[in-house]
Design a protein around this motif. Structure first.
Motif, PDB file in Angstrom:
ATOM      1  N   VAL A   1      -5.699   9.514   5.136  1.00 38.28           N
ATOM      2  CA  VAL A   1      -5.107   8.827   3.989  1.00 38.28           C
ATOM      3  C   VAL A   1      -3.716   8.277   4.287  1.00 38.28           C
ATOM      4  O   VAL A   1      -3.398   7.125   4.027  1.00 38.28           O
ATOM      5  CB  VAL A   1      -5.055   9.764   2.760  1.00 38.28           C
ATOM      6  N   GLY A   2      -2.826   9.106   4.825  1.00 39.00           N
ATOM      7  CA  GLY A   2      -1.443   8.711   5.056  1.00 39.00           C
ATOM      8  C   GLY A   2      -0.643   8.677   3.768  1.00 39.00           C
ATOM      9  O   GLY A   2      -1.012   9.270   2.754  1.00 39.00           O
ATOM     10  N   GLY A   3       0.484   7.949   3.788  1.00 40.89           N
ATOM     11  CA  GLY A   3       1.289   7.763   2.586  1.00 40.89           C
ATOM     12  C   GLY A   3       1.833   9.057   2.021  1.00 40.89           C
ATOM     13  O   GLY A   3       2.185   9.998   2.742  1.00 40.89           O
ATOM     14  N   ASP A   4       1.922   9.120   0.698  1.00 34.62           N
ATOM     15  CA  ASP A   4       2.511  10.274   0.019  1.00 34.62           C
ATOM     16  C   ASP A   4       1.729  11.559   0.262  1.00 34.62           C
ATOM     17  O   ASP A   4       2.312  12.656   0.275  1.00 34.62           O
ATOM     18  CB  ASP A   4       2.608  10.008  -1.484  1.00 34.62           C
ATOM     19  N   GLN A   5       0.414  11.442   0.436  1.00 34.01           N
ATOM     20  CA  GLN A   5      -0.365  12.655   0.674  1.00 34.01           C
ATOM     21  C   GLN A   5      -0.023  13.278   2.027  1.00 34.01           C
ATOM     22  O   GLN A   5       0.028  14.506   2.163  1.00 34.01           O
ATOM     23  CB  GLN A   5      -1.863  12.362   0.563  1.00 34.01           C
ATOM     24  N   PHE A   6       0.224  12.450   3.029  1.00 33.36           N
ATOM     25  CA  PHE A   6       0.679  12.978   4.317  1.00 33.36           C
ATOM     26  C   PHE A   6       1.994  13.733   4.135  1.00 33.36           C
ATOM     27  O   PHE A   6       2.165  14.850   4.663  1.00 33.36           O
ATOM     28  CB  PHE A   6       0.866  11.845   5.325  1.00 33.36           C
TER      29      PHE A   6
ATOM     30  N   GLY B   1      -8.485  13.157   1.351  1.00 32.90           N
ATOM     31  CA  GLY B   1      -9.599  12.213   1.233  1.00 32.90           C
ATOM     32  C   GLY B   1     -10.926  12.904   1.449  1.00 32.90           C
ATOM     33  O   GLY B   1     -11.831  12.371   2.105  1.00 32.90           O
ATOM     34  N   ALA B   2     -11.072  14.092   0.860  1.00 40.87           N
ATOM     35  CA  ALA B   2     -12.176  14.989   1.220  1.00 40.87           C
ATOM     36  C   ALA B   2     -13.548  14.544   0.728  1.00 40.87           C
ATOM     37  O   ALA B   2     -14.551  15.148   1.109  1.00 40.87           O
ATOM     38  CB  ALA B   2     -11.889  16.396   0.703  1.00 40.87           C
ATOM     39  N   ALA B   3     -13.617  13.510  -0.111  1.00 38.74           N
ATOM     40  CA  ALA B   3     -14.926  13.009  -0.556  1.00 38.74           C
ATOM     41  C   ALA B   3     -15.307  11.717   0.144  1.00 38.74           C
ATOM     42  O   ALA B   3     -16.355  11.139  -0.146  1.00 38.74           O
ATOM     43  CB  ALA B   3     -14.922  12.789  -2.069  1.00 38.74           C
ATOM     44  N   GLY B   4     -14.471  11.263   1.077  1.00 42.38           N
ATOM     45  CA  GLY B   4     -14.745  10.015   1.779  1.00 42.38           C
ATOM     46  C   GLY B   4     -15.656  10.205   2.974  1.00 42.38           C
ATOM     47  O   GLY B   4     -16.143  11.311   3.255  1.00 42.38           O
TER      48      GLY B   4
ATOM     49  N   GLY C   1      -6.277   8.196   9.925  1.00 48.71           N
ATOM     50  CA  GLY C   1      -6.249   6.823   9.414  1.00 48.71           C
ATOM     51  C   GLY C   1      -5.290   6.722   8.249  1.00 48.71           C
ATOM     52  O   GLY C   1      -4.626   7.705   7.870  1.00 48.71           O
ATOM     53  N   PHE C   2      -5.229   5.533   7.664  1.00 46.88           N
ATOM     54  CA  PHE C   2      -4.223   5.250   6.644  1.00 46.88           C
ATOM     55  C   PHE C   2      -4.847   4.486   5.479  1.00 46.88           C
ATOM     56  O   PHE C   2      -4.470   3.358   5.172  1.00 46.88           O
ATOM     57  CB  PHE C   2      -3.059   4.461   7.258  1.00 46.88           C
ATOM     58  N   ALA C   3      -5.824   5.136   4.823  1.00 44.40           N
ATOM     59  CA  ALA C   3      -6.539   4.485   3.726  1.00 44.40           C
ATOM     60  C   ALA C   3      -5.617   4.128   2.570  1.00 44.40           C
ATOM     61  O   ALA C   3      -5.929   3.229   1.781  1.00 44.40           O
ATOM     62  CB  ALA C   3      -7.677   5.382   3.232  1.00 44.40           C
TER      63      ALA C   3
END
Length: 320
Positions: free
Chosen positions: A211-216, A145-148, A233-235
């Motif tokens: 981000v969480g999810g598949d990226q984690f 999530g590097a642009a958030g 976090g878990f965006a």
């Protein structure tokens, strides 16, 4: 005064007129100039954030403005002082009362817009990378999530510490924002295999994950032995389940970080971190990236920019 108010949990927030409350003991009253938005504001609307206040309440976690009064027997910045405050709520209004011990005096050259975008994003990333993960010069940092809002500050701070930074974001436009913030390598989460790309770069020593999810899961599998994974976090909406046997085999550490919690049990960590960050700001070493600045009348539109992932860095709402 005007306030972007929630009447009931789950209700659509609306601009309405509410009574202005005087500051209580231990509080400072601000004339609010700007308020930074955060993903947590979206969770609060649904009642899903860990610190969601009971309704009714006014949205807006971090503000910048001018002190106009102190509560009874309260020490704090004098009226007329420019400050930023992490209040947790109440920022999307003309005036607000916040804990006086959280008011941070602004550098003379810092705008209210920058100040409203500063505390949470930079504070989270600095405490996470420096205090919790002990990121070292020469290590490889992967930022998801590097642009958030927080991700972009993690790229900047990682470079300040001296790490090699891999930025992962969705799409060329967002990756360009991360590159401009100092990222050494870019991964497009839309089209690339995160694990394979990181492995090709030698693996990662620290993962910064809002981000969480598949990226984690992909980042987890790209970790080098003794890597540290920061769960911010878990965006994505998915809280990952961690295979403890893999932690054991690679000697990995998964570290949770809730920046606001430190204000309750170790506030000196936040104080010391912010002192460093404001010094870096005045030296021109960091600068908030703010993709949108909108007036209070367009606060719903500002939140939609976060919800739809159309913003980069921070979104700020102005009150004057």
């Amino acid at each position: 005064m005007r306030a972007f108010h929630i009447a009931n949990t789950g209700a659509t927030p609306t601009i309405c007129d509410i009574s202005r409350a005087p500051p209580k003991q231990g509080e400072v009253s601000l004339r609010i100039e700007a308020c930074g938005l955060n993903f947590a504001d979206l969770l609060m609307i649904k009642g899903e954030y860990q610190d969601t206040p009971p309704a009714p309440f006014t949205l807006g976690m971090e503000v910048a403005g001018v002190v106009d009064a102190l509560g009874p027997d309260t020490d704090g910045p004098a009226p007329g002082t420019r400050v930023a405050v992490f209040g947790g709520q109440g920022g999307l209004a003309d005036y607000g009362c916040f804990p006086a011990n959280r008011a941070v005096v602004l550098p003379d050259d810092m705008t209210f817009t920058d100040a409203a975008a500063f505390l949470i994003a930079y504070g989270t990333s600095h405490v996470a990378l420096d205090h919790k993960a002990r990121l070292q010069p020469g290590e490889t940092l992967l930022v998801l999530g590097a642009a958030g809002g927080v991700g972009l500050t993690a790229v900047e701070i990682g470079k300040e510490i001296g790490a090699r930074v891999i930025a992962c974001a969705r799409g060329a436009d967002k990756l360009e924002v991360a590159r401009a913030a100092g990222a050494d390598h870019l991964i497009d989460a839309k089209t690339e295999d995160i694990r394979a790309a990181c492995k090709a770069l030698g693996g990662v020593d620290v993962v910064y994950d809002p981000v969480g999810g598949d990226q984690f899961k992909a980042a987890f599998r790209a970790c080098n032995p003794e890597a540290r994974i920061l769960s911010i976090g878990f965006a994505s909406g998915e809280v990952p389940q961690i295979p403890a046997n893999h932690l054991l085999v690679k000697n990995l550490s998964v570290i949770g970080l809730y920046w606001g919690g430190y204000l309750n049990f170790r506030p000196e960590v936040v104080t010391q971190s912010l002192a460093t960050l404001f010094k870096w700001y005045t030296e021109g070493r960091i600068k908030p990236h703010i993709s949108h600045v909108l007036p209070l009348e367009r606060a719903d539109e500002a939140l939609e920019l976060l919800r739809s992932r159309k913003s980069t860095g921070k979104v700020v709402v102005t009150l004057t």
